[in-house]
Design an enzyme around this catalytic site. Structure first.
Site, mmCIF file in Angstrom:
data_model
loop_
_atom_site.group_PDB
_atom_site.id
_atom_site.type_symbol
_atom_site.label_atom_id
_atom_site.label_comp_id
_atom_site.label_asym_id
_atom_site.label_seq_id
_atom_site.Cartn_x
_atom_site.Cartn_y
_atom_site.Cartn_z
ATOM 1 C CE LYS A 1 -51.521 13.201 -62.555
ATOM 2 N NZ LYS A 1 -51.840 13.836 -63.813
ATOM 3 C CE LYS B 1 -47.776 23.774 -62.101
ATOM 4 N NZ LYS B 1 -48.008 23.150 -63.388
ATOM 5 C CE LYS C 1 -57.985 24.258 -54.080
ATOM 6 N NZ LYS C 1 -58.449 25.214 -53.087
#
Ligand code: SF4
Length: 324
Positions: A112, A192, A195
């Site tokens: 991240k 994966k 959205k």
């Protein structure tokens, strides 16, 4: 007495078939076997979100999909993380027993931090502590997770053990319950389903929209012409057909390998199966969406029930830590 399950999901708005196959279906099944606490983790969302204008809308859209898929507010506690403020206090208390080195070694933190170098905030590092607080605040014993979440859960277990060692047995050590669909790959056939990546199929699409989305799916990349033999074992559409229980799946595989079948045939079949399976869910969702008060009431009820448990746990923790 039934064991308690906790699971949290970020408020990502309308859910897609990856969420449905990977988590929601499992949530629904668990309701009969366990006492389930399902949380929309809006605080976790803030670790990566800077524009929060859609947050409230996303929470409600997500809950609509959950309810339409069969999550029952009479059986399960459905609520929003920040509506039970005890979690923030427990997060602070647990942060005092969590060595920083444990958090810095978490692989997802490093990933991240690379993805958002302009926003490596404290919340990103402390994410596993907040996740631990989410679970142990409700003294949940079981946490349904995908394989990618296992390192986080292991850390939650370590933090729990450390707290129990320092202040006496307080929390049960949470254990993982692996879902049978660890990861659904998106329409790009690579990542994966998500959205954010735009490779998803939302549950609430219309029949026609579903067909259009499915037609964009990547299949066997080595198969360039209809006459090329295909490889169903590396084809994501084939995988999705198995998830949606396509009939005669062996025959489909054989026809693909011998180039007797085109990818359009598979895609049309997949769209048809998705539309048939999701038809009742979509009808329920439309009925629920017509009554916005109901969603508000479900969330208020859920927060009230969650807080009743959270309050007792937090009092116990504060007592053990010498704060009261
Ligand atoms: Fe995949 Fe079907 Fe195309 Fe074969 S024919 S590559 S299984 S979509």
């Amino acid at each position: 007495m039934k064991e308690r399950v906790f699971s949290g999901a970020r408020p990502t708005g309308r859910q897609h078939i990856g969420n449905y196959l990977g988590a929601i279906q499992n949530y629904v099944k668990l309701q009969d076997e366990y006492e389930c606490v399902y949380c929309i983790v809006d605080l976790h969302a803030l670790t990566t979100l800077t524009d929060t204008r859609a947050l409230q809308k996303n929470i409600r859209e997500m809950l609509l999909d959950w309810l339409a898929a069969g999550l029952d507010p009479q059986k399960s506690i459905l609520f929003v993380q920040s509506h039970v403020p005890e979690v923030a206090e427990l997060h602070t208390l647990l942060s005092m027993v969590t060595p920083l080195s444990w958090l810095l070694r978490v692989p997802t933190f490093k990933e991240k931090a690379k993805l958002q170098p302009q926003n490596v905030n404290y919340g990103l590092v402390g994410y596993p502590v907040l996740m631990t607080a989410d679970i142990v605040l409700y003294k949940a014993k079981v946490v349904p997770v995908g394989e990618d979440q296992l390192p986080h859960l292991e850390l939650a277990r370590e933090i729990t053990r450390r707290f129990n060692t320092l202040f006496g047995e307080t929390f049960p050590e949470p254990t993982a319950k692996l879902t049978s669909f660890p990861m659904v790959v998106g329409l790009d056939g690579r990542d994966k389903m998500s959205k954010q990546l735009g490779n998803d199929i939302e549950l609430a699409l219309t029949v026609e929209q579903t067909r259009e989305r499915v037609m964009t799916a990547v299949t066997d990349p080595a198969r360039r012409y209809r006459t090329d033999p295909g490889h169903p074992e590396i084809c994501n559409v084939f995988k999705l057909l198995t998830y949606f229980n396509a009939p005669d799946i062996e025959k489909i595989a054989e026809e693909c390998r011998t180039a007797q079948r085109g990818c359009v045939d598979c895609k049309l079949l997949l769209a048809e199966l998705i539309n048939a399976i999701l038809k009742p869910l979509r009808e329920r969702r439309a009925a629920l969406a017509a009554d916005p008060q109901y969603v508000t009431q479900v969330l208020a009820d859920g927060a009230r029930r969650a807080e009743a448990i959270a309050h007792v746990t937090l009092q116990e923790v504060k007592q053990k830590m010498g704060l009261i």
